[in-house]
Design an enzyme around this catalytic site. Sequence first.
Site, mmCIF file in Angstrom:
data_model
loop_
_atom_site.group_PDB
_atom_site.id
_atom_site.type_symbol
_atom_site.label_atom_id
_atom_site.label_comp_id
_atom_site.label_asym_id
_atom_site.label_seq_id
_atom_site.Cartn_x
_atom_site.Cartn_y
_atom_site.Cartn_z
ATOM 1 N N GLU A 119 0.780 -0.684 0.465
ATOM 2 C CA GLU A 119 0.123 0.194 0.053
ATOM 3 C C GLU A 119 0.578 1.430 -0.165
ATOM 4 O O GLU A 119 2.199 0.427 0.382
ATOM 5 C CB GLU A 119 -1.270 -0.349 1.168
ATOM 6 C CG GLU A 119 -1.593 -1.255 1.287
ATOM 7 C CD GLU A 119 -2.599 -1.111 2.249
ATOM 8 O OE1 GLU A 119 -2.326 -0.242 3.438
ATOM 9 O OE2 GLU A 119 -3.507 -1.733 3.017
ATOM 10 N N GLY A 147 5.949 -0.924 2.800
ATOM 11 C CA GLY A 147 5.991 -1.931 1.663
ATOM 12 C C GLY A 147 5.758 -3.385 2.361
ATOM 13 O O GLY A 147 5.973 -3.960 2.451
ATOM 14 N N SER A 148 7.504 -3.191 3.061
ATOM 15 C CA SER A 148 8.167 -3.848 3.686
ATOM 16 C C SER A 148 7.374 -4.397 4.976
ATOM 17 O O SER A 148 7.367 -5.992 5.375
ATOM 18 C CB SER A 148 10.202 -3.602 4.227
ATOM 19 O OG SER A 148 10.237 -3.915 3.241
ATOM 20 N N THR A 183 1.564 -7.021 -9.343
ATOM 21 C CA THR A 183 1.747 -7.181 -10.514
ATOM 22 C C THR A 183 1.053 -8.191 -11.465
ATOM 23 O O THR A 183 0.214 -8.713 -10.381
ATOM 24 C CB THR A 183 2.736 -8.579 -10.609
ATOM 25 O OG1 THR A 183 4.038 -6.996 -9.909
ATOM 26 C CG2 THR A 183 3.190 -9.288 -11.342
ATOM 27 N N GLU A 227 8.095 -9.444 -3.238
ATOM 28 C CA GLU A 227 8.258 -10.784 -2.146
ATOM 29 C C GLU A 227 9.151 -10.352 -0.854
ATOM 30 O O GLU A 227 9.236 -11.999 -0.899
ATOM 31 C CB GLU A 227 8.231 -11.667 -2.675
ATOM 32 C CG GLU A 227 7.029 -12.733 -4.086
ATOM 33 C CD GLU A 227 5.878 -13.197 -3.310
ATOM 34 O OE1 GLU A 227 5.226 -11.341 -3.109
ATOM 35 O OE2 GLU A 227 6.263 -13.401 -2.786
HETATM 36 C C1 FAD Z 1 7.824 -3.827 -10.240
HETATM 37 C C2 FAD Z 1 7.382 -4.072 -9.013
HETATM 38 C C3 FAD Z 1 5.674 -5.522 -8.515
HETATM 39 C C4 FAD Z 1 5.065 -5.146 -7.927
HETATM 40 N N1 FAD Z 1 4.554 -6.407 -7.293
HETATM 41 C C5 FAD Z 1 4.093 -6.392 -6.914
HETATM 42 C C6 FAD Z 1 2.636 -6.950 -6.171
HETATM 43 O O1 FAD Z 1 2.670 -7.861 -6.865
HETATM 44 N N2 FAD Z 1 2.071 -7.294 -4.864
HETATM 45 C C7 FAD Z 1 2.302 -6.589 -3.713
HETATM 46 O O2 FAD Z 1 2.180 -6.746 -2.930
HETATM 47 N N3 FAD Z 1 3.618 -5.759 -3.820
HETATM 48 C C8 FAD Z 1 5.015 -5.740 -5.146
HETATM 49 N N4 FAD Z 1 5.499 -5.225 -4.857
HETATM 50 C C9 FAD Z 1 5.927 -4.291 -4.146
HETATM 51 C C10 FAD Z 1 7.082 -4.751 -3.608
HETATM 52 O O3 FAD Z 1 6.998 -5.547 -2.974
HETATM 53 C C11 FAD Z 1 7.491 -3.922 -2.504
HETATM 54 O O4 FAD Z 1 8.294 -2.723 -3.366
HETATM 55 C C12 FAD Z 1 8.469 -4.150 -1.618
HETATM 56 O O5 FAD Z 1 8.226 -4.809 -0.304
HETATM 57 C C13 FAD Z 1 9.170 -2.922 -0.649
HETATM 58 O O6 FAD Z 1 8.263 -1.915 -0.035
HETATM 59 P P1 FAD Z 1 8.552 -0.221 -0.367
HETATM 60 O O7 FAD Z 1 8.661 -0.311 -1.776
HETATM 61 O O8 FAD Z 1 7.398 0.080 0.521
HETATM 62 O O9 FAD Z 1 10.032 -0.228 0.074
HETATM 63 P P2 FAD Z 1 10.135 -0.136 2.268
HETATM 64 O O10 FAD Z 1 9.764 -0.953 3.092
HETATM 65 O O11 FAD Z 1 10.206 1.689 1.862
HETATM 66 O O12 FAD Z 1 11.431 -0.350 2.118
HETATM 67 C C14 FAD Z 1 13.007 1.018 1.508
HETATM 68 C C15 FAD Z 1 14.056 0.194 1.974
HETATM 69 O O13 FAD Z 1 13.752 -0.172 3.672
HETATM 70 C C16 FAD Z 1 14.647 -1.307 4.049
HETATM 71 N N5 FAD Z 1 14.333 -2.040 4.908
HETATM 72 C C17 FAD Z 1 12.000 -1.644 5.300
HETATM 73 N N6 FAD Z 1 12.610 -2.136 7.022
HETATM 74 C C18 FAD Z 1 13.990 -2.561 6.615
HETATM 75 C C19 FAD Z 1 14.167 -2.927 8.788
HETATM 76 N N7 FAD Z 1 13.022 -3.548 9.152
HETATM 77 N N8 FAD Z 1 15.242 -2.876 8.300
HETATM 78 C C20 FAD Z 1 16.165 -2.912 6.730
HETATM 79 N N9 FAD Z 1 16.006 -2.741 6.244
HETATM 80 C C21 FAD Z 1 14.969 -1.970 5.572
HETATM 81 C C22 FAD Z 1 14.144 -1.900 2.150
HETATM 82 O O14 FAD Z 1 15.112 -3.147 2.265
HETATM 83 C C23 FAD Z 1 14.328 -0.882 1.477
HETATM 84 O O15 FAD Z 1 15.588 -1.308 0.918
HETATM 85 C C24 FAD Z 1 5.717 -4.375 -6.549
HETATM 86 C C25 FAD Z 1 7.199 -3.709 -6.401
HETATM 87 C C26 FAD Z 1 7.622 -3.513 -7.486
HETATM 88 C C27 FAD Z 1 8.790 -2.163 -8.295
#
Ligand code: FAD
Length: 398
Positions: free
Chosen positions: A136, A140-141, A167, A375
Amino acid sequence: MTINLEVPARFKLLVEQAHQVALGVFRPISRKYDRAEHEYPKELDMLAALVDGMNESGEQGTGARGVRRANGNGDEVRNGGHLSTVLSVMEACWGDVALVLSMPRQGLGNAAIASVADDEQLARFDHVWAAMAITEPGCGSDSAAIRTTAVRDGDEYVLNGEKIFVTAGGRCDAVVVWATLDPSRGRAAIKSFVVEKGTPGFTVERLEHKLGIRASDTATLRFDNCRIPATNLLGSPDVTEGFAGVMQTFDNTRPLVAAMALGVAKAALDETRSVLEAAGVTVDYDRPARVQSAAAAVLLAMEADWEAAYLTTLEAAWMADNGKPNSLQASMAKAKAGRVATEVTLRCVELAGGYTESSLLEKWARDAKILDIFEGTQQIQQLIVARRLLGKSSADLK
Ligand SMILES: Cc1cc2nc3c(=O)[nH]c(=O)nc-3n(C[C@H](O)[C@H](O)[C@H](O)COP(=O)(O)OP(=O)(O)OC[C@H]3O[C@@H](n4cnc5c(N)ncnc54)[C@H](O)[C@@H]3O)c2cc1C
Protein backbone atom coordinates in the site's frame (compact mmCIF):
# COMPACT_ATOMS: atom_id res chain seq x y z
CA MET A 1 17.99 -37.91 5.80
CA THR A 2 20.19 -36.95 2.84
CA ILE A 3 19.01 -34.59 0.13
CA ASN A 4 19.85 -35.44 -3.46
CA LEU A 5 19.89 -32.17 -5.39
CA GLU A 6 20.21 -33.64 -8.89
CA VAL A 7 17.25 -32.85 -11.17
CA PRO A 8 14.99 -35.88 -10.63
CA ALA A 9 14.68 -38.00 -13.79
CA ARG A 10 10.90 -37.58 -13.92
CA PHE A 11 11.21 -33.77 -14.11
CA LYS A 12 13.79 -33.74 -16.90
CA LEU A 13 11.16 -33.68 -19.66
CA LEU A 14 9.29 -30.79 -17.99
CA VAL A 15 12.52 -28.80 -17.65
CA GLU A 16 13.37 -29.50 -21.29
CA GLN A 17 9.87 -28.35 -22.37
CA ALA A 18 10.25 -25.14 -20.34
CA HIS A 19 13.63 -24.56 -22.01
CA GLN A 20 12.11 -24.99 -25.47
CA VAL A 21 9.35 -22.48 -24.61
CA ALA A 22 11.97 -20.04 -23.29
CA LEU A 23 14.06 -20.39 -26.43
CA GLY A 24 11.33 -20.65 -29.06
CA VAL A 25 8.55 -18.44 -27.66
CA PHE A 26 9.96 -16.00 -25.08
CA ARG A 27 13.36 -15.01 -26.46
CA PRO A 28 12.10 -14.01 -29.94
CA ILE A 29 9.51 -11.58 -28.47
CA SER A 30 11.53 -10.48 -25.45
CA ARG A 31 12.78 -7.17 -26.84
CA LYS A 32 9.48 -6.37 -28.59
CA TYR A 33 7.44 -6.35 -25.36
CA ASP A 34 10.21 -4.68 -23.35
CA ARG A 35 9.80 -1.75 -25.76
CA ALA A 36 6.00 -1.99 -26.02
CA GLU A 37 5.37 -1.52 -22.30
CA HIS A 38 1.70 -2.14 -21.29
CA GLU A 39 0.89 -4.02 -24.53
CA TYR A 40 -0.37 -7.51 -23.68
CA PRO A 41 1.87 -10.24 -25.19
CA LYS A 42 -0.87 -12.08 -27.09
CA GLU A 43 1.52 -14.96 -27.83
CA LEU A 44 1.05 -16.00 -24.20
CA ASP A 45 -2.60 -17.04 -24.71
CA MET A 46 -1.68 -20.20 -26.58
CA LEU A 47 1.00 -21.07 -24.06
CA ALA A 48 -1.33 -20.51 -21.10
CA ALA A 49 -3.88 -22.86 -22.68
CA LEU A 50 -1.13 -25.46 -22.99
CA VAL A 51 -0.20 -25.11 -19.30
CA ASP A 52 -3.92 -25.37 -18.35
CA GLY A 53 -4.10 -28.59 -20.37
CA MET A 54 -1.06 -29.99 -18.57
CA ASN A 55 -2.59 -29.09 -15.19
CA GLU A 56 -5.88 -30.72 -16.12
CA SER A 57 -4.10 -33.88 -17.19
CA GLY A 58 -2.63 -33.96 -13.67
CA GLU A 59 0.98 -33.17 -14.58
CA GLN A 60 2.83 -31.87 -11.57
CA GLY A 61 4.44 -28.50 -11.13
CA THR A 62 3.50 -26.97 -14.45
CA GLY A 63 2.47 -23.70 -12.89
CA ALA A 64 1.60 -21.63 -9.83
CA ARG A 65 -0.70 -24.38 -8.52
CA GLY A 66 2.32 -26.65 -8.12
CA VAL A 67 2.97 -25.06 -4.73
CA ARG A 68 -0.06 -26.64 -2.96
CA ARG A 69 1.31 -28.66 -0.06
CA ALA A 70 0.54 -32.36 -0.13
CA ASN A 71 -0.99 -34.11 2.86
CA GLY A 72 1.55 -36.91 2.92
CA ASN A 73 2.26 -38.91 6.07
CA GLY A 74 5.69 -37.29 6.18
CA ASP A 75 7.60 -40.57 6.01
CA GLU A 76 8.34 -40.77 2.32
CA VAL A 77 10.90 -38.57 0.54
CA ARG A 78 9.06 -36.63 -2.16
CA ASN A 79 10.22 -34.69 -5.17
CA GLY A 80 6.95 -32.92 -5.74
CA GLY A 81 5.23 -29.84 -7.12
CA HIS A 82 7.48 -27.31 -5.39
CA LEU A 83 10.66 -28.72 -6.83
CA SER A 84 9.29 -29.17 -10.34
CA THR A 85 7.73 -25.67 -10.31
CA VAL A 86 10.99 -24.09 -9.18
CA LEU A 87 12.94 -25.96 -11.87
CA SER A 88 10.50 -25.13 -14.68
CA VAL A 89 10.06 -21.46 -13.61
CA MET A 90 13.84 -21.04 -13.56
CA GLU A 91 14.12 -22.46 -17.06
CA ALA A 92 11.25 -20.32 -18.40
CA CYS A 93 12.83 -17.18 -16.86
CA TRP A 94 16.03 -17.99 -18.68
CA GLY A 95 13.87 -16.96 -21.64
CA ASP A 96 12.18 -13.87 -20.17
CA VAL A 97 11.06 -13.21 -16.59
CA ALA A 98 8.64 -10.40 -17.51
CA LEU A 99 6.77 -12.72 -19.88
CA VAL A 100 6.63 -15.44 -17.22
CA LEU A 101 5.11 -12.87 -14.83
CA SER A 102 2.53 -12.09 -17.55
CA MET A 103 1.37 -15.68 -18.04
CA PRO A 104 -2.42 -15.92 -17.65
CA ARG A 105 -3.54 -17.94 -14.63
CA GLN A 106 0.04 -18.20 -13.30
CA GLY A 107 0.07 -15.16 -11.00
CA LEU A 108 1.50 -14.96 -7.50
CA GLY A 109 -2.16 -14.78 -6.42
CA ASN A 110 -2.65 -18.24 -7.93
CA ALA A 111 0.24 -19.51 -5.81
CA ALA A 112 -1.36 -17.81 -2.77
CA ILE A 113 -4.69 -19.52 -3.49
CA ALA A 114 -2.94 -22.86 -3.95
CA SER A 115 -1.14 -22.31 -0.64
CA VAL A 116 -4.04 -21.43 1.67
CA ALA A 117 -7.43 -22.03 -0.02
CA ASP A 118 -9.64 -24.89 1.13
CA ASP A 119 -10.69 -27.47 -1.45
CA GLU A 120 -13.99 -25.71 -2.26
CA GLN A 121 -12.21 -22.39 -2.87
CA LEU A 122 -9.50 -24.10 -4.88
CA ALA A 123 -12.16 -25.55 -7.20
CA ARG A 124 -14.07 -22.24 -7.39
CA PHE A 125 -10.99 -20.18 -8.31
CA ASP A 126 -9.46 -22.87 -10.49
CA HIS A 127 -9.63 -20.93 -13.75
CA VAL A 128 -9.00 -17.39 -12.57
CA TRP A 129 -5.82 -15.43 -13.19
CA ALA A 130 -5.01 -14.02 -9.75
CA ALA A 131 -2.61 -11.23 -8.82
CA MET A 132 -1.46 -10.60 -5.25
CA ALA A 133 -2.01 -7.23 -3.55
CA ILE A 134 -0.19 -6.63 -0.28
CA THR A 135 1.68 -3.33 -0.76
CA GLU A 136 0.00 0.00 0.00
CA PRO A 137 1.17 3.62 -0.24
CA GLY A 138 2.02 3.55 3.48
CA CYS A 139 3.10 -0.09 3.80
CA GLY A 140 5.74 -2.05 1.93
CA SER A 141 8.24 -4.10 3.89
CA ASP A 142 6.23 -3.83 7.09
CA SER A 143 3.17 -5.78 5.99
CA ALA A 144 1.71 -5.60 9.51
CA ALA A 145 1.03 -1.90 8.80
CA ILE A 146 -1.70 -2.73 6.26
CA ARG A 147 -4.55 -0.21 6.35
CA THR A 148 -6.98 -1.75 3.84
CA THR A 149 -9.97 -2.88 5.89
CA ALA A 150 -12.42 -5.76 5.52
CA VAL A 151 -15.59 -5.41 7.58
CA ARG A 152 -18.06 -8.29 7.90
CA ASP A 153 -21.63 -7.41 6.91
CA GLY A 154 -23.94 -10.42 6.83
CA ASP A 155 -22.70 -12.88 4.22
CA GLU A 156 -20.24 -10.37 2.81
CA TYR A 157 -17.05 -8.51 3.59
CA VAL A 158 -16.81 -4.82 2.64
CA LEU A 159 -13.32 -3.79 1.52
CA ASN A 160 -11.89 -0.26 1.56
CA GLY A 161 -8.36 0.79 0.71
CA GLU A 162 -5.68 1.25 -1.94
CA LYS A 163 -3.06 -1.22 -3.19
CA ILE A 164 -0.02 -0.26 -5.23
CA PHE A 165 2.59 -2.12 -7.33
CA VAL A 166 0.32 -5.08 -8.08
CA THR A 167 1.98 -7.35 -10.65
CA ALA A 168 -0.56 -8.34 -13.35
CA GLY A 169 -3.10 -6.15 -11.52
CA GLY A 170 -4.34 -4.70 -14.80
CA ARG A 171 -4.65 -7.93 -16.75
CA CYS A 172 -5.71 -10.45 -14.09
CA ASP A 173 -9.27 -11.74 -13.43
CA ALA A 174 -9.00 -11.51 -9.65
CA VAL A 175 -6.74 -10.24 -6.90
CA VAL A 176 -5.77 -11.82 -3.59
CA VAL A 177 -6.02 -8.76 -1.33
CA TRP A 178 -4.47 -8.55 2.14
CA ALA A 179 -6.73 -6.57 4.45
CA THR A 180 -7.25 -6.22 8.17
CA LEU A 181 -10.38 -7.31 10.01
CA ASP A 182 -9.42 -5.01 12.88
CA PRO A 183 -6.56 -2.45 12.59
CA SER A 184 -6.20 -2.34 16.40
CA ARG A 185 -5.22 -6.04 16.52
CA GLY A 186 -2.07 -5.79 14.37
CA ARG A 187 -0.75 -8.78 12.44
CA ALA A 188 -3.23 -11.31 13.79
CA ALA A 189 -6.18 -9.63 12.09
CA ILE A 190 -4.64 -9.55 8.60
CA LYS A 191 -6.32 -11.98 6.22
CA SER A 192 -6.35 -12.50 2.46
CA PHE A 193 -9.47 -12.17 0.30
CA VAL A 194 -10.13 -13.03 -3.33
CA VAL A 195 -11.71 -10.06 -5.15
CA GLU A 196 -12.85 -10.68 -8.70
CA LYS A 197 -12.66 -8.08 -11.47
CA GLY A 198 -16.04 -6.53 -12.21
CA THR A 199 -16.99 -6.44 -8.51
CA PRO A 200 -18.58 -3.00 -7.91
CA GLY A 201 -16.20 -0.71 -6.00
CA PHE A 202 -13.03 -2.36 -7.38
CA THR A 203 -11.13 -0.21 -9.91
CA VAL A 204 -7.74 -0.28 -11.60
CA GLU A 205 -6.43 3.27 -11.19
CA ARG A 206 -3.25 3.29 -13.26
CA LEU A 207 -0.22 1.34 -14.54
CA GLU A 208 3.43 2.09 -13.72
CA HIS A 209 6.30 2.81 -16.13
CA LYS A 210 9.27 0.80 -14.93
CA LEU A 211 13.04 0.20 -15.04
CA GLY A 212 12.68 -3.51 -15.80
CA ILE A 213 10.14 -6.33 -16.31
CA ARG A 214 8.41 -3.86 -18.61
CA ALA A 215 6.33 -6.56 -20.33
CA SER A 216 4.67 -7.21 -16.96
CA ASP A 217 1.95 -4.73 -15.92
CA THR A 218 2.14 -3.18 -12.43
CA ALA A 219 -1.10 -1.59 -11.24
CA THR A 220 -2.60 0.64 -8.57
CA LEU A 221 -5.94 -0.74 -7.36
CA ARG A 222 -8.70 0.90 -5.34
CA PHE A 223 -11.45 -0.66 -3.23
CA ASP A 224 -14.37 1.61 -2.34
CA ASN A 225 -17.06 -0.17 -0.31
CA CYS A 226 -16.29 -3.24 -2.41
CA ARG A 227 -18.54 -6.11 -1.33
CA ILE A 228 -17.37 -9.69 -1.73
CA PRO A 229 -18.86 -12.99 -0.55
CA ALA A 230 -17.65 -13.94 2.94
CA THR A 231 -16.57 -17.27 1.44
CA ASN A 232 -13.81 -15.41 -0.46
CA LEU A 233 -11.72 -15.10 2.72
CA LEU A 234 -8.83 -17.55 2.34
CA GLY A 235 -8.01 -19.63 5.41
CA SER A 236 -9.46 -19.03 8.85
CA PRO A 237 -11.34 -15.81 9.81
CA ASP A 238 -10.19 -16.21 13.43
CA VAL A 239 -8.33 -13.04 14.45
CA THR A 240 -6.53 -14.80 17.28
CA GLU A 241 -4.93 -17.26 14.91
CA GLY A 242 -2.11 -14.98 13.92
CA PHE A 243 -0.30 -14.07 10.78
CA ALA A 244 0.66 -17.66 10.04
CA GLY A 245 -1.95 -18.29 7.33
CA VAL A 246 -0.95 -15.42 5.10
CA MET A 247 2.76 -15.77 5.86
CA GLN A 248 2.65 -19.41 4.76
CA THR A 249 2.19 -18.07 1.23
CA PHE A 250 5.69 -16.57 1.37
CA ASP A 251 7.28 -19.91 2.28
CA ASN A 252 5.93 -21.15 -1.04
CA THR A 253 6.39 -18.08 -3.24
CA ARG A 254 9.85 -16.94 -2.12
CA PRO A 255 11.58 -20.02 -3.60
CA LEU A 256 9.63 -19.29 -6.82
CA VAL A 257 10.97 -15.73 -6.98
CA ALA A 258 14.45 -17.09 -6.19
CA ALA A 259 14.02 -19.42 -9.16
CA MET A 260 13.08 -16.46 -11.37
CA ALA A 261 16.28 -14.69 -10.28
CA LEU A 262 18.31 -17.82 -11.03
CA GLY A 263 16.82 -18.04 -14.51
CA VAL A 264 17.73 -14.44 -15.39
CA ALA A 265 21.23 -14.82 -13.93
CA LYS A 266 21.80 -18.04 -15.86
CA ALA A 267 20.75 -16.34 -19.10
CA ALA A 268 23.37 -13.64 -18.48
CA LEU A 269 26.06 -16.17 -17.56
CA ASP A 270 25.40 -18.32 -20.64
CA GLU A 271 25.47 -15.30 -22.93
CA THR A 272 28.66 -13.98 -21.35
CA ARG A 273 30.36 -17.36 -21.66
CA SER A 274 29.66 -17.46 -25.39
CA VAL A 275 30.76 -13.83 -25.89
CA LEU A 276 34.02 -14.64 -24.09
CA GLU A 277 34.50 -17.83 -26.10
CA ALA A 278 33.99 -15.86 -29.33
CA ALA A 279 36.73 -13.51 -28.10
CA GLY A 280 39.06 -16.47 -27.48
CA VAL A 281 38.55 -16.77 -23.70
CA THR A 282 37.59 -20.34 -22.79
CA VAL A 283 36.91 -21.28 -19.20
CA ASP A 284 38.76 -24.40 -18.08
CA TYR A 285 36.77 -26.06 -15.31
CA ASP A 286 39.63 -28.40 -14.42
CA ARG A 287 42.14 -25.68 -13.55
CA PRO A 288 42.13 -23.17 -10.69
CA ALA A 289 40.75 -19.72 -11.46
CA ARG A 290 44.01 -18.02 -10.43
CA VAL A 291 45.94 -19.53 -13.36
CA GLN A 292 43.32 -18.47 -15.94
CA SER A 293 42.61 -15.12 -17.56
CA ALA A 294 40.97 -12.43 -15.41
CA ALA A 295 37.72 -12.69 -17.42
CA ALA A 296 37.57 -16.47 -16.99
CA ALA A 297 38.25 -16.14 -13.26
CA VAL A 298 35.39 -13.63 -12.87
CA LEU A 299 33.04 -15.94 -14.75
CA LEU A 300 34.06 -18.90 -12.58
CA ALA A 301 33.44 -16.90 -9.39
CA MET A 302 30.00 -15.83 -10.64
CA GLU A 303 29.08 -19.38 -11.60
CA ALA A 304 30.08 -20.63 -8.14
CA ASP A 305 27.90 -17.97 -6.55
CA TRP A 306 25.01 -18.95 -8.84
CA GLU A 307 25.43 -22.62 -7.90
CA ALA A 308 25.19 -21.76 -4.18
CA ALA A 309 21.96 -19.84 -4.79
CA TYR A 310 20.61 -22.68 -6.93
CA LEU A 311 21.25 -25.37 -4.31
CA THR A 312 19.73 -23.21 -1.56
CA THR A 313 16.60 -22.69 -3.68
CA LEU A 314 16.24 -26.41 -4.42
CA GLU A 315 16.61 -27.14 -0.72
CA ALA A 316 13.81 -24.67 0.18
CA ALA A 317 11.50 -26.21 -2.44
CA TRP A 318 12.38 -29.78 -1.48
CA MET A 319 11.62 -29.03 2.17
CA ALA A 320 8.19 -27.66 1.18
CA ASP A 321 7.52 -30.84 -0.81
CA ASN A 322 8.39 -32.89 2.25
CA GLY A 323 6.21 -30.94 4.68
CA LYS A 324 9.18 -29.46 6.53
CA PRO A 325 9.03 -25.88 7.88
CA ASN A 326 11.12 -23.91 5.37
CA SER A 327 10.72 -20.20 6.27
CA LEU A 328 14.44 -19.89 7.01
CA GLN A 329 15.48 -21.65 3.80
CA ALA A 330 12.90 -19.75 1.70
CA SER A 331 14.30 -16.42 2.92
CA MET A 332 17.91 -17.60 2.51
CA ALA A 333 17.15 -18.67 -1.07
CA LYS A 334 15.36 -15.42 -1.91
CA ALA A 335 18.15 -13.29 -0.40
CA LYS A 336 20.97 -15.23 -2.04
CA ALA A 337 19.34 -15.58 -5.47
CA GLY A 338 18.15 -11.96 -5.54
CA ARG A 339 21.65 -10.73 -4.71
CA VAL A 340 23.33 -13.08 -7.16
CA ALA A 341 20.97 -12.06 -9.97
CA THR A 342 21.51 -8.32 -9.56
CA GLU A 343 25.28 -8.64 -9.15
CA VAL A 344 25.80 -11.22 -11.90
CA THR A 345 23.66 -9.52 -14.55
CA LEU A 346 25.38 -6.15 -14.03
CA ARG A 347 28.84 -7.72 -14.04
CA CYS A 348 27.97 -9.57 -17.25
CA VAL A 349 27.02 -6.27 -18.91
CA GLU A 350 30.50 -5.06 -18.03
CA LEU A 351 32.35 -8.25 -18.97
CA ALA A 352 30.62 -8.90 -22.29
CA GLY A 353 30.05 -5.32 -23.42
CA GLY A 354 26.28 -5.72 -23.22
CA TYR A 355 25.29 -2.13 -22.56
CA THR A 356 23.22 -1.41 -25.67
CA GLU A 357 19.98 -2.80 -27.07
CA SER A 358 21.97 -5.00 -29.46
CA SER A 359 22.26 -7.40 -26.52
CA LEU A 360 19.66 -8.71 -24.07
CA LEU A 361 22.26 -8.38 -21.30
CA GLU A 362 21.24 -4.79 -20.55
CA LYS A 363 17.59 -5.88 -20.32
CA TRP A 364 18.41 -8.73 -17.94
CA ALA A 365 20.34 -6.32 -15.70
CA ARG A 366 17.22 -4.12 -15.54
CA ASP A 367 14.85 -7.09 -15.09
CA ALA A 368 16.90 -8.61 -12.26
CA LYS A 369 16.55 -5.71 -9.81
CA ILE A 370 12.90 -6.34 -8.95
CA LEU A 371 13.67 -9.95 -8.01
CA ASP A 372 15.71 -8.57 -5.10
CA ILE A 373 12.81 -6.31 -4.06
CA PHE A 374 9.36 -7.93 -4.35
CA GLU A 375 8.16 -10.76 -2.11
CA GLY A 376 10.40 -9.13 0.52
CA THR A 377 13.53 -7.10 -0.12
CA GLN A 378 17.12 -8.29 0.38
CA GLN A 379 17.25 -6.48 3.74
CA ILE A 380 13.97 -8.01 4.93
CA GLN A 381 15.08 -11.54 4.00
CA GLN A 382 18.31 -11.00 5.93
CA LEU A 383 16.28 -9.77 8.91
CA ILE A 384 14.11 -12.91 8.80
CA VAL A 385 17.19 -15.15 8.54
CA ALA A 386 18.82 -13.35 11.50
CA ARG A 387 15.64 -13.69 13.60
CA ARG A 388 15.38 -17.40 12.86
CA LEU A 389 19.06 -18.13 13.52
CA LEU A 390 19.19 -16.08 16.72
CA GLY A 391 15.78 -17.18 17.98
CA LYS A 392 14.48 -13.59 18.11
CA SER A 393 10.92 -12.44 17.53
CA SER A 394 9.93 -9.63 15.17
CA ALA A 395 9.55 -7.40 18.26
CA ASP A 396 13.13 -8.24 19.41
CA LEU A 397 14.83 -7.63 16.07
CA LYS A 398 13.35 -4.95 13.77
C1 FAD B 1 7.67 -3.84 -10.28
C2 FAD B 1 7.12 -4.14 -8.93
C3 FAD B 1 6.21 -5.17 -8.78
C4 FAD B 1 5.65 -5.46 -7.53
N1 FAD B 1 4.70 -6.43 -7.42
C5 FAD B 1 4.02 -6.55 -6.25
C6 FAD B 1 2.88 -7.39 -6.15
O1 FAD B 1 2.51 -8.11 -7.10
N2 FAD B 1 2.18 -7.40 -4.99
C7 FAD B 1 2.54 -6.63 -3.91
O2 FAD B 1 1.86 -6.67 -2.90
N3 FAD B 1 3.64 -5.84 -3.96
C8 FAD B 1 4.37 -5.77 -5.10
N4 FAD B 1 5.46 -4.93 -5.17
C9 FAD B 1 5.85 -4.19 -4.00
C10 FAD B 1 7.11 -4.73 -3.33
O3 FAD B 1 6.85 -5.95 -2.71
C11 FAD B 1 7.59 -3.64 -2.35
O4 FAD B 1 8.11 -2.58 -3.14
C12 FAD B 1 8.61 -4.15 -1.38
O5 FAD B 1 8.00 -5.00 -0.46
C13 FAD B 1 9.31 -3.03 -0.62
O6 FAD B 1 8.39 -2.15 -0.08
P1 FAD B 1 8.55 -0.58 -0.30
O7 FAD B 1 8.77 -0.32 -1.74
O8 FAD B 1 7.42 0.12 0.38
O9 FAD B 1 9.90 -0.20 0.45
P2 FAD B 1 10.10 0.09 1.99
O10 FAD B 1 9.46 -0.94 2.83
O11 FAD B 1 9.76 1.51 2.25
O12 FAD B 1 11.67 -0.11 2.09
C14 FAD B 1 12.60 0.82 1.57
C15 FAD B 1 14.00 0.28 1.85
O13 FAD B 1 14.20 0.13 3.26
C16 FAD B 1 14.56 -1.20 3.57
N5 FAD B 1 13.96 -1.59 4.85
C17 FAD B 1 12.66 -1.50 5.20
N6 FAD B 1 12.48 -1.96 6.45
C18 FAD B 1 13.69 -2.37 6.89
C19 FAD B 1 14.17 -2.96 8.12
N7 FAD B 1 13.35 -3.25 9.13
N8 FAD B 1 15.49 -3.23 8.19
C20 FAD B 1 16.34 -2.96 7.17
N9 FAD B 1 15.95 -2.41 6.02
C21 FAD B 1 14.64 -2.13 5.87
C22 FAD B 1 14.02 -2.05 2.43
O14 FAD B 1 14.72 -3.26 2.30
C23 FAD B 1 14.23 -1.12 1.25
O15 FAD B 1 15.54 -1.23 0.79
C24 FAD B 1 6.06 -4.69 -6.41
C25 FAD B 1 7.00 -3.67 -6.54
C26 FAD B 1 7.51 -3.37 -7.78
C27 FAD B 1 8.49 -2.23 -7.90
